[in-house]
Enzyme design. Structure first.
Site, PDB file in Angstrom:
ATOM      1  N   LYS A  69     -52.048 -37.497  13.783  1.00  0.00           N
ATOM      2  CA  LYS A  69     -51.442 -38.813  13.983  1.00  0.00           C
ATOM      3  C   LYS A  69     -51.645 -39.388  15.386  1.00  0.00           C
ATOM      4  CE  LYS A  69     -47.508 -39.703  11.624  1.00  0.00           C
ATOM      5  NZ  LYS A  69     -46.178 -39.537  10.979  1.00  0.00           N
ATOM      6  N   ASP A 106     -44.105 -45.865  10.015  1.00  0.00           N
ATOM      7  CA  ASP A 106     -42.930 -44.978   9.887  1.00  0.00           C
ATOM      8  C   ASP A 106     -41.642 -45.708  10.265  1.00  0.00           C
ATOM      9  OD1 ASP A 106     -44.117 -42.668   8.914  1.00  0.00           O
ATOM     10  OD2 ASP A 106     -44.569 -41.891  10.904  1.00  0.00           O
TER      11      ASP A 106
HETATM   12  P1  NAP Z   1     -41.715 -32.564  15.439  1.00  0.00           P
HETATM   13  O1  NAP Z   1     -42.481 -33.544  16.244  1.00  0.00           O
HETATM   14  O2  NAP Z   1     -42.210 -31.180  15.306  1.00  0.00           O
HETATM   15  O3  NAP Z   1     -40.215 -32.534  16.050  1.00  0.00           O
HETATM   16  C1  NAP Z   1     -39.276 -31.603  15.565  1.00  0.00           C
HETATM   17  C2  NAP Z   1     -37.909 -31.918  16.138  1.00  0.00           C
HETATM   18  O4  NAP Z   1     -36.956 -30.971  15.597  1.00  0.00           O
HETATM   19  C3  NAP Z   1     -37.825 -31.774  17.669  1.00  0.00           C
HETATM   20  O5  NAP Z   1     -36.879 -32.682  18.164  1.00  0.00           O
HETATM   21  C4  NAP Z   1     -37.344 -30.323  17.809  1.00  0.00           C
HETATM   22  O6  NAP Z   1     -36.710 -30.052  19.031  1.00  0.00           O
HETATM   23  C5  NAP Z   1     -36.334 -30.273  16.688  1.00  0.00           C
HETATM   24  N1  NAP Z   1     -36.050 -28.892  16.279  1.00  0.00           N
HETATM   25  C6  NAP Z   1     -36.855 -28.065  15.580  1.00  0.00           C
HETATM   26  N2  NAP Z   1     -36.246 -26.854  15.427  1.00  0.00           N
HETATM   27  C7  NAP Z   1     -35.045 -26.942  16.076  1.00  0.00           C
HETATM   28  C8  NAP Z   1     -33.968 -26.038  16.271  1.00  0.00           C
HETATM   29  N3  NAP Z   1     -33.997 -24.785  15.778  1.00  0.00           N
HETATM   30  N4  NAP Z   1     -32.893 -26.446  16.970  1.00  0.00           N
HETATM   31  C9  NAP Z   1     -32.837 -27.720  17.475  1.00  0.00           C
HETATM   32  N5  NAP Z   1     -33.838 -28.622  17.309  1.00  0.00           N
HETATM   33  C10 NAP Z   1     -34.918 -28.230  16.618  1.00  0.00           C
HETATM   34  O7  NAP Z   1     -41.516 -33.073  13.940  1.00  0.00           O
HETATM   35  P2  NAP Z   1     -41.392 -34.586  13.433  1.00  0.00           P
HETATM   36  O8  NAP Z   1     -42.719 -35.050  12.984  1.00  0.00           O
HETATM   37  O9  NAP Z   1     -40.643 -35.372  14.451  1.00  0.00           O
HETATM   38  O10 NAP Z   1     -40.509 -34.404  12.106  1.00  0.00           O
HETATM   39  C11 NAP Z   1     -39.140 -34.045  12.186  1.00  0.00           C
HETATM   40  C12 NAP Z   1     -38.521 -34.006  10.805  1.00  0.00           C
HETATM   41  O11 NAP Z   1     -38.568 -35.315  10.220  1.00  0.00           O
HETATM   42  C13 NAP Z   1     -39.266 -33.099   9.816  1.00  0.00           C
HETATM   43  O12 NAP Z   1     -38.308 -32.434   9.027  1.00  0.00           O
HETATM   44  C14 NAP Z   1     -40.083 -34.042   8.980  1.00  0.00           C
HETATM   45  O13 NAP Z   1     -40.344 -33.545   7.682  1.00  0.00           O
HETATM   46  C15 NAP Z   1     -39.153 -35.248   8.930  1.00  0.00           C
HETATM   47  N6  NAP Z   1     -39.844 -36.525   8.696  1.00  0.00           N
HETATM   48  C16 NAP Z   1     -39.475 -37.256   7.608  1.00  0.00           C
HETATM   49  C17 NAP Z   1     -40.058 -38.474   7.369  1.00  0.00           C
HETATM   50  C18 NAP Z   1     -39.629 -39.279   6.185  1.00  0.00           C
HETATM   51  O14 NAP Z   1     -40.386 -40.148   5.746  1.00  0.00           O
HETATM   52  N7  NAP Z   1     -38.433 -39.053   5.668  1.00  0.00           N
HETATM   53  C19 NAP Z   1     -41.043 -38.965   8.246  1.00  0.00           C
HETATM   54  C20 NAP Z   1     -41.411 -38.196   9.353  1.00  0.00           C
HETATM   55  C21 NAP Z   1     -40.796 -36.960   9.574  1.00  0.00           C
HETATM   56  P3  NAP Z   1     -37.579 -29.477  20.256  1.00  0.00           P
HETATM   57  O15 NAP Z   1     -38.236 -30.669  20.904  1.00  0.00           O
HETATM   58  O16 NAP Z   1     -36.575 -28.820  21.128  1.00  0.00           O
HETATM   59  O17 NAP Z   1     -38.577 -28.519  19.678  1.00  0.00           O
END
Ligand code: NAP
Length: 276
Positions: A69, A106
């Site tokens: 992305k 998004d």
């Molecule tokens: P990402 O860039 O990998 O970010 C992950 C986030 O989760 C970061 O803020 C991370 O914190 C936090 N996190 C992960 N494990 C954690 C833990 N054990 N304790 C506290 N914080 C934790 O992923 P992303 O692309 O932003 O996606 C995040 C979520 O949104 C995913 O579940 C994804 O499937 C969902 N999503 C959904 C849609 C939709 O259309 N509904 C669209 C996009 C994403 P750190 O920075 O500290 O690692």
């Protein structure tokens, strides 16, 4: 080579889990459009070559997901303002003049989901956002665009939240992760953008005592559909919106550009995707 049947797909690695092929092919069938949408498992080193080849194979566009992305922005000829602001693209258009156009839908999907499924006014009070990853960038940019007065932001890794404040400005107030529960007092929009609460991941354990009943609460996690956060919010009397709608709405602009018809997100669409 010219192919009269428009092709599109989703580019990522891994990609087998993506719901996008089911969603787009459902709409294609429903609207009687001759077209196809396929999952494309593409490794990082192959991205540039693939983006050059796809238009020659009859592709009119593509969605892009992890891990491409951000990288795709550098390869695009035209980047929309919102994709540039978010720093990532999820929707590509292969234009007839040969130019690669990159957009990010998004944030649009996030806002449309809240508008469609809650009585929501972003301007009435602060938003509390958990997480500062890729999805948070789109959420923050779109919340600011629709006029939230303040965004309280907490992330496990504080530096990532600080970086977003640096980029998005003075309406962002960063809160320590261990104090994230305090962001909820007076918050009228509450968003989990972390992967906490997702099947197979750690639970979302931020204390919700401060959550007020007039808050609209949404979770980007949609497996499970009703996360522990949404269930707890519901108990408090809050309006809750699950994350599946964001996935469905973010697909609308791409489908419209590629196939020439704006598809509807309705119960039938939702139920079809859920059944897969
Ligand atoms: P990402 O860039 O990998 O970010 C992950 C986030 O989760 C970061 O803020 C991370 O914190 C936090 N996190 C992960 N494990 C954690 C833990 N054990 N304790 C506290 N914080 C934790 O992923 P992303 O692309 O932003 O996606 C995040 C979520 O949104 C995913 O579940 C994804 O499937 C969902 N999503 C959904 C849609 C939709 O259309 N509904 C669209 C996009 C994403 P750190 O920075 O500290 O690692």
């Amino acid at each position: 080579m010219t192919n009269k049947i428009p092709l599109a797909g989703v580019i990522g690695a891994p990609i087998a889990h993506s719901k996008s092929p089911d969603l787009h092919n459902y709409w294609l069938k429903r609207y009687g459009i001759k077209g196809h949408y396929v999952p494309l498992h593409i490794e990082q080193g192959d991205l540039e070559g693939v983006l050059r080849a796809l238009p020659k194979m009859g592709f009119v566009g593509a969605n892009v997901t992890i891990p491409h992305k951000e990288r795709v922005l550098a390869l695009a000829d035209i980047v929309t303002d919102r994709a540039a602001l978010i720093g990532a693209a999820n929707t590509l258009i292969f234009r007839s003049d040969g130019k690669l156009h990159a957009d990010n839908t998004d944030g649009f999907g996030f806002i449309e989901n809240l508008r469609a499924n809650a009585d929501w006014n972003p301007e009435v009070g602060p938003a509390a956002v958990f997480g500062a990853g890729g999805a948070a960038r789109a959420v923050i940019a779109s919340l600011l665009e629709v006029g939230v007065p303040e965004i309280r932001l907490a992330n496990r890794t504080r530096t990532r939240a600080d970086a977003l404040k640096e980029e998005f400005g003075t309406k962002i107030n960063v809160v320590e992760w261990v104090q994230a529960g305090y962001m909820l007092e007076g918050a009228r929009t509450v968003v989990n953008t972390t992967s906490l609460g997702m099947v197979g991941k750690t639970e979302f354990k931020v204390p919700l005592d401060g959550l007020e009943k007039d808050a609209v609460v949404t979770d980007l996690v949609y497996t499970p559909l009703r996360t522990a956060l949404l269930k707890a919010a519901e108990k408090k009397g809050c309006q809750t919106v699950d994350g599946l709608g964001m996935l469905l709405y973010q697909a609308v602009p791409g489908f419209e550009r590629w196939y020439g018809l704006r598809p509807e997100v309705d119960d039938a669409t939702r139920n079809f995707v859920l059944s897969r």
